[in-house]
Design an enzyme around this catalytic site. Sequence first.
Site, PDB file in Angstrom:
ATOM      1  CG  HIS A   9     -31.528  57.741   2.476  1.00 25.33           C
ATOM      2  ND1 HIS A   9     -31.880  58.431   1.337  1.00 25.33           N
ATOM      3  CD2 HIS A   9     -30.487  56.949   2.129  1.00 25.33           C
ATOM      4  CE1 HIS A   9     -31.087  58.059   0.344  1.00 25.33           C
ATOM      5  NE2 HIS A   9     -30.233  57.159   0.789  1.00 25.33           N
TER       6      HIS A   9
ATOM      7  CG  ASP B  92     -37.125  55.332   3.958  1.00 25.59           C
ATOM      8  OD1 ASP B  92     -37.048  54.192   3.458  1.00 25.59           O
ATOM      9  OD2 ASP B  92     -36.227  56.180   3.848  1.00 25.59           O
TER      10      ASP B  92
ATOM     11  CD  GLN C 266     -31.019  50.141   3.775  1.00 20.13           C
ATOM     12  OE1 GLN C 266     -30.779  48.941   3.863  1.00 20.13           O
ATOM     13  NE2 GLN C 266     -30.475  50.897   2.850  1.00 20.13           N
TER      14      GLN C 266
HETATM   15  N1  C6P Z   1     -29.856  53.787   0.598  1.00 20.00           N
HETATM   16  C1  C6P Z   1     -27.579  53.036   0.931  1.00 20.00           C
HETATM   17  O1  C6P Z   1     -26.463  52.679   0.526  1.00 20.00           O
HETATM   18  P1  C6P Z   1     -33.464  54.456  -3.550  1.00 20.00           P
HETATM   19  O2  C6P Z   1     -32.165  55.140  -3.910  1.00 20.00           O
HETATM   20  O3  C6P Z   1     -34.662  55.250  -3.963  1.00 20.00           O
HETATM   21  O4  C6P Z   1     -33.511  53.039  -3.989  1.00 20.00           O
HETATM   22  O5  C6P Z   1     -33.492  54.356  -1.955  1.00 20.00           O
HETATM   23  C2  C6P Z   1     -33.342  55.517  -1.182  1.00 20.00           C
HETATM   24  C3  C6P Z   1     -33.265  55.191   0.263  1.00 20.00           C
HETATM   25  C4  C6P Z   1     -34.278  55.599   1.087  1.00 20.00           C
HETATM   26  N2  C6P Z   1     -34.281  55.309   2.394  1.00 20.00           N
HETATM   27  C5  C6P Z   1     -33.305  54.601   2.958  1.00 20.00           C
HETATM   28  C6  C6P Z   1     -33.373  54.285   4.422  1.00 20.00           C
HETATM   29  C7  C6P Z   1     -32.231  54.151   2.171  1.00 20.00           C
HETATM   30  O6  C6P Z   1     -31.261  53.439   2.730  1.00 20.00           O
HETATM   31  C8  C6P Z   1     -32.206  54.463   0.791  1.00 20.00           C
HETATM   32  C9  C6P Z   1     -31.051  54.043  -0.076  1.00 20.00           C
HETATM   33  C10 C6P Z   1     -28.684  53.272  -0.069  1.00 20.00           C
HETATM   34  O7  C6P Z   1     -27.812  53.160   2.119  1.00 20.00           O
HETATM   35  C11 C6P Z   1     -28.220  54.119  -1.216  1.00 20.00           C
HETATM   36  S1  C6P Z   1     -27.875  55.770  -0.723  1.00 20.00           S
END
Ligand code: C6P
Length: 418
Positions: free
Chosen positions: A135, A212, A215
């Site tokens: 991401h 990370d 998910q």
């Molecule tokens: N993905 C999606 O629709 P935040 O925005 O900090 O809560 O999470 C960021 C983030 C980091 N790593 C991964 C693997 C993610 O999927 C996400 C957030 C959402 O897929 C919003 S872009």
Amino acid sequence: MTAQTALAVTPPTLDVERIRADFPILRNVHPHGKPLVYLDNAASGQMPQPVIDRLVRYQTHEHANIHRGVHTLSETATAAYEDARRRVQKFLNARQEREIVFTSGCTEGVNLVMHGYGRRFIGEGDEIVITWLEHHSNIVPWQMLCEERGAKLKVVPIDDRGDVILEEYERLVGPRTKLVAITHVSNALGTVNPVKQMIAMAHAHGVPVLIDGAQAVPHVAVDVQDLDCEFYAFSGHKIFGPTGSGALYGKAEWLEKMQPFKGGGDMILSVTFEKTTYNAIPAKFEAGTPPIAAMIGLGEALDYVGRIGLDAIAAHEHELLAYATEKMSAVDGVRLIGTARQKASVLSFYVGEVHPHDVGTLLNEDGIAVRTGHHCAQPVMQRFKVPATARASFALYNTFEEVDALVASVRKVQQLFA
Ligand code: C6P
């Protein structure tokens, strides 16, 4: 335990109807007059009643600033906030409470490691290894650091299924590597990375690892001691907690060596104009008044998931995903993007030549919420030579009937454009 091992045993079955009753939004919202079919869980999960009730109780009876007052309310709020930290510790099976730093979400967790670890320990010519699945929040901070420090970003390629090529990973991690930063589960493809193996491979070179987990946490039981990662970041809103909540797990020995990311109140022991002495971990990383209610809600959400059990959740979602994969594959013109060996929750797809935004708009007319776009993972889109995908992502409250509704709606889209 990982998703792989979780599926090897027979898990308890989920009472999905009972679970659905806990989520008021699922019965209260009717897009286009249709019952809501919420398949955008990778973007954000919905909140169950016990979490909503906990937030209301906190705001109604317990709110004050924390760590700052001797009055009863402040002590009550402080106790609830620190209790939430213990719940996160238990959820991740961290050794110590002080290894849990509250953050506003996964993005802040990664940025904290970038500033706290990266700016202290990564210099010119050093290398940071990530994968092609990341991401943007696990790409951009490292690019910023590389630019600032003259370090290099190394990217492990993925194959046509969306699996990381482990031989390439092995080749890329070496004496110059100062950090491996990888996703546990890909948000765009659903690939479950073999993180335990990848962590061990990095450790063979003495390299610390950041996972990370944005998910992963709603779908896979995470045990940071078993994984042995140095850092693990996740967001509360993806695991049915409030937005603005999240946590970073860090091994105490690393958090202690790291510099604070933000300066301000609560992260200090003493301040004079000449010198500031920082507080102990985790307070060192929690400057300013945090979103207290959000963290308390996060603790409640983790307990909710814990009561249901991640093995049962993973098994239910695995069946949903297998069913959806089979049904969608049978629709003319549907191309699935991402067919990794181990997947969690995510079905990314393309319908003929129809732009995913049009697919999403038409599905919405049937009450079905999916995400369309690049999912903040543009390199993944580039790898599969698509500008965007439509993405259905499942959670514990989704049903086989909802998958049928998705497939029927996609079939309508396909016929409309045939
Ligand atoms: N993905 C999606 O629709 P935040 O925005 O900090 O809560 O999470 C960021 C983030 C980091 N790593 C991964 C693997 C993610 O999927 C996400 C957030 C959402 O897929 C919003 S872009």
